[in-house]
Scaffold this active site. Structure first.
Site, PDB file in Angstrom:
ATOM      1  N   ASP A  52     -36.931 -57.581  28.774  1.00  0.00           N
ATOM      2  CA  ASP A  52     -35.828 -58.224  29.502  1.00  0.00           C
ATOM      3  C   ASP A  52     -34.943 -57.162  30.169  1.00  0.00           C
ATOM      4  OD1 ASP A  52     -34.627 -57.268  27.226  1.00  0.00           O
ATOM      5  OD2 ASP A  52     -33.669 -59.158  26.662  1.00  0.00           O
ATOM      6  N   ASP A  91     -40.631 -60.258  26.224  1.00  0.00           N
ATOM      7  CA  ASP A  91     -39.351 -60.511  25.562  1.00  0.00           C
ATOM      8  C   ASP A  91     -38.923 -61.958  25.743  1.00  0.00           C
ATOM      9  OD1 ASP A  91     -38.398 -58.233  24.274  1.00  0.00           O
ATOM     10  OD2 ASP A  91     -37.531 -57.389  26.109  1.00  0.00           O
ATOM     11  N   LYS A 121     -41.558 -60.886  21.834  1.00  0.00           N
ATOM     12  CA  LYS A 121     -40.646 -60.010  21.083  1.00  0.00           C
ATOM     13  C   LYS A 121     -39.264 -60.666  21.045  1.00  0.00           C
ATOM     14  CE  LYS A 121     -39.084 -55.850  22.750  1.00  0.00           C
ATOM     15  NZ  LYS A 121     -37.615 -56.067  22.829  1.00  0.00           N
ATOM     16  N   GLU A 123     -35.121 -60.132  19.407  1.00  0.00           N
ATOM     17  CA  GLU A 123     -34.168 -59.157  18.871  1.00  0.00           C
ATOM     18  C   GLU A 123     -33.436 -59.732  17.653  1.00  0.00           C
ATOM     19  OE1 GLU A 123     -31.485 -57.798  21.916  1.00  0.00           O
ATOM     20  OE2 GLU A 123     -33.106 -57.093  23.199  1.00  0.00           O
ATOM     21  N   GLU A 190     -34.584 -49.336  18.104  1.00  0.00           N
ATOM     22  CA  GLU A 190     -33.906 -48.769  19.271  1.00  0.00           C
ATOM     23  C   GLU A 190     -32.633 -48.031  18.882  1.00  0.00           C
ATOM     24  OE1 GLU A 190     -33.575 -51.341  22.676  1.00  0.00           O
ATOM     25  OE2 GLU A 190     -32.222 -49.978  23.715  1.00  0.00           O
TER      26      GLU A 190
END
Ligand code: KIV
Length: 272
Positions: A52, A91, A121, A123, A190
């Site tokens: 993204d 994402d 994916k 978050e 990250e």
């Protein structure tokens, strides 16, 4: 099997697991369009992430928050049309999975059906576990993403390194174990301290892919526009630039403009 044949085999989530067990590092990069994905795949990258981060580098938004599911599907379809070998992960954008696991599953199903990608994916850790479980229960492979999770930028208030403090580091480790237990096939880490990146990677059996998480992770990912030096204003410490496309493109554009204005382009051989 020859190396040549092996290297043409499509990369699967299981192959990534095997790579971790054999200590073979995983190379992942982002892509958002057909032409770039084609070059990346032919170059032999293991994983292509339709991130993204398209919100930043394709659309020019300050954050990844505004990008929509339809936007992500458009980018992902362009990428999967190009890819023959790499595993393609997409994402789920902000607002399509956080609050409601049924919506999360519906979003993931749209991605899988409409783009023919291999995985999604998401978050976050414990907070999104219900969504992760529901998506996994439909047989859709899920990659996690911990540490600096850019979709939460308005909560963090900064893009600084995460989990420097013990409390946050411990929570990150717990989240990593939860994601592994749930059945995620891997996770992005990250912008966290290198020692924590290594510790998490040694604590889980699934592969970890770092971006600003040191060299103890099982693989690395960069945003393709950043590593190519197209976005020359963005210079975090973790970014290694492999080209200066900003300079090369600027030269090409200015030379073209000069040639058009002077009447040099097209010449006799460049016309019918
Ligand atoms: O969106 C993205 O490009 C990402 C990578 C930075 C991991 O999530």
């Amino acid at each position: 099997m020859s190396t040549q044949t092996a290297s043409l085999r499509p990369v699967t989530t299981y192959r990534l697991y095997e790579m971790k067990q054999h200590g073979e590092k995983i190379a992942m990069l982002t892509a958002y369009d057909y032409s770039t994905a084609r070059i990346l795949d032919a170059a032999g990258v293991d994983v292509i992430l339709v991130g993204d981060s398209a919100a930043n580098v394709m659309a020019g938004y300050e954050t990844t928050v505004p990008i929509t599911l339809d936007n992500m599907i458009y980018h992902a379809k362009s990428v999967t049309r190009a890819v023959k070998r790499a595993l393609v992960i997409v994402d789920l954008p902000f607002g399509t999975y956080q609050g409601n696991s049924k919506e999360a599953l519906a979003s993931a199903i749209r991605i899988m059906k409409e783009t023919e990608a291999d995985a999604v994916k998401l978050e976050g850790g414990e907070e999104i576990l219900e969504s992760v479980n529901r998506i996994l229960s439909a047989g859709i492979p899920v990659m996690g993403h911990l540490g600096l999770t850019p979709q939460s930028i308005h909560k963090f208030g900064t893009y600084a390194v995460r989990a420097r403090e013990e409390d946050e580091a411990e929570k990150l480790l717990r989240d990593a174990l939860l994601l592994e237990k749930a059945g995620c096939f891997g996770m992005v880490l990250e912008k966290i301290p290198a020692a924590l990146g290594r510790r998490v990677s040694e604590s889980v059996r699934i592969p970890t892919i770092g971006i600003g998480a040191g060299n103890g992770t099982d693989g690395q990912v960069l945003v393709v526009n950043d590593m190519l030096g197209i976005t020359n204003e963005f210079s975090p410490r973790f970014l290694r630039r492999y080209a200066d496309l900003h300079g090369i493109m600027t030269d090409a554009f200015t030379n073209y403009i000069t040639d058009v204005k002077s009447g040099d382009f097209p010449n006799d051989k460049e016309q019918y």
